[in-house]
Design a protein around this motif. Structure first.
Motif, short mmCIF file in Angstrom:
data_model
loop_
_atom_site.label_atom_id
_atom_site.label_comp_id
_atom_site.label_asym_id
_atom_site.label_seq_id
_atom_site.Cartn_x
_atom_site.Cartn_y
_atom_site.Cartn_z
N ALA A 95 1.03 -1.21 0.12
CA ALA A 95 0.20 0.01 0.03
C ALA A 95 0.96 1.44 -0.09
N GLY A 127 -7.68 3.05 -2.48
CA GLY A 127 -8.60 2.12 -2.04
C GLY A 127 -7.96 1.26 -0.86
N TRP A 128 -6.54 1.36 -0.38
CA TRP A 128 -5.89 0.77 0.50
C TRP A 128 -6.33 1.18 1.95
N HIS A 130 -8.37 3.02 4.74
CA HIS A 130 -9.66 3.44 5.78
C HIS A 130 -9.33 4.64 6.60
N GLU A 148 -5.15 0.96 7.60
CA GLU A 148 -5.35 0.35 6.49
C GLU A 148 -6.62 -0.71 6.42
N ARG A 149 -7.17 -0.68 5.18
CA ARG A 149 -8.66 -1.59 5.09
C ARG A 149 -8.11 -3.02 5.18
N GLN A 151 -7.90 -6.84 4.38
CA GLN A 151 -8.31 -7.47 3.21
C GLN A 151 -8.90 -8.99 3.66
N GLN A 162 -11.47 -9.67 -7.47
CA GLN A 162 -11.11 -8.35 -7.03
C GLN A 162 -10.94 -8.81 -5.29
N ASP A 165 -12.82 -5.90 1.20
CA ASP A 165 -12.26 -5.73 2.49
C ASP A 165 -13.73 -6.00 3.53
N ILE A 171 -10.94 -3.12 -3.34
CA ILE A 171 -9.77 -2.35 -2.93
C ILE A 171 -9.03 -2.58 -4.42
N GLU A 173 -6.61 -1.18 -5.96
CA GLU A 173 -5.14 -1.10 -6.18
C GLU A 173 -4.67 -2.55 -5.81
N ALA A 174 -5.39 -3.36 -5.10
CA ALA A 174 -4.92 -4.74 -4.77
C ALA A 174 -4.83 -5.93 -5.88
#
Length: 295
Positions: A95, A127-128, A130, A148-149, A151, A162, A165, A171, A173-174
């Motif tokens: 992230a 997106g990572w 929170h 961080e959110r 996963q 995808q 979370d 997310i 970018e993940a």
């Protein structure tokens, strides 16, 4: 006493006294330009004056204050208050790169001229993230404190995968390929219902370890597809009760160890099981051949 003697010794400074006085003068002379602390104090004084000016003159004062603020930022930068390091806390290595890219910072940027609210909003768009807090650490560091959110799972729907979370939000970018250890949930609505069923399964590691995918059926219930090829059908309501029955069956008959083709737990009164071809299932009062259940 002759007039020439009155106070004569003090009236004529000696060469030694003159040299000492000159040395004292050199000792207290400034060694260079103003220090960073002096510039900071001066800047605070200018800020206070600018505030008074705004209150006194309205819009014209605001423009003057903005110009003064830019001058203050430049003076502070000249004194060493420039960005030299960014510290990111609370974010994973994956992230961190996306967070720094979104922040849009550069080395040497005047620290006093940064809009921390704008930087925070940029980082919140990642997106990572929170939650985030951005703090200046004078004279040359910016601290980015991230929550961080977490996963939760990989969600597959419409041929796309995808990472999601705990709230079921993707997310972007993940990369799912980097999270192969996460459980796979499949189907429309699976992302929103995943947290509850995964919480129940986390209390049953022997079962969860055998689950290859959790498939959402008609957006109302789950099928658990096992790595062995077996299938566990859960009811639309009270999944926890159905999984407790599975626990009991496994303790009494070794059901998970023996294996099966399909186990139907949708009817709370009857458990229907289809054994593996050529296999057998230990007898149990709750077990019945598939077809005995009501669906």
């Amino acid at each position: 006493m002759p007039a020439a003697m009155r106070g004569g010794s003090s009236a004529r400074p000696t060469r030694q006294g003159t040299a000492q006085a000159a040395a004292r003068g050199r000792a207290v002379a400034p060694a260079g330009g103003p220090s960073a602390a002096a510039i900071l104090l001066a800047a605070l004084a200018v800020i206070l004056a600018a505030l008074v000016l705004i209150l006194a003159t309205g819009g014209r004062g605001t423009r003057m204050a903005q110009a003064a603020g830019a001058d203050i930022a430049q003076r502070l930068a000249d004194a060493g208050f420039r960005l030299d390091a960014v510290r990111v806390k609370g974010a994973s290595p994956l992230a961190t790169g996306d967070i720094l890219k979104a922040a849009g910072l550069y080395k040497g940027q005047p620290l006093a001229d940064m809009d921390l609210d704008v930087i925070r909003q940029r980082i919140e768009s990642v997106g990572w993230v929170h939650d985030v807090r951005v703090v200046r650490l004078l004279p040359d560091t910016l601290l980015i404190q991230v929550v961080e959110r977490r996963q939760l799972a990989i969600w597959q729907s419409g041929g796309q995968r995808q990472v999601i979370d705990v709230r079921g939000a993707p997310i972007p970018e993940a990369d799912p390929a980097r999270f192969a250890s996460l459980p796979l949930v499949v189907g429309a609505g699976a992302e929103k219902a995943a947290a509850a069923i995964l919480l129940e399964l986390s209390r049953r590691p022997p079962v969860l370890s055998q689950v290859e995918a959790l498939v959402r059926v008609d957006q109302r219930r789950w099928d658990l597809r096992l790595r062995s090829g077996g299938l566990i059908q859960l009811p639309a309501v009270d999944e926890a009760a159905a999984l407790r029955r599975l626990d009991e069956l496994d303790r009494t008959s070794g059901l998970m160890r023996i294996g099966f083709e399909r186990l139907d737990l949708r009817d709370p009164a009857v458990v229907a099981v289809r054994p593996r071809t050529g296999g057998a299932v230990a007898a149990s009062p709750e077990l019945s051949p598939e077809g005995a259940s009501k669906g």
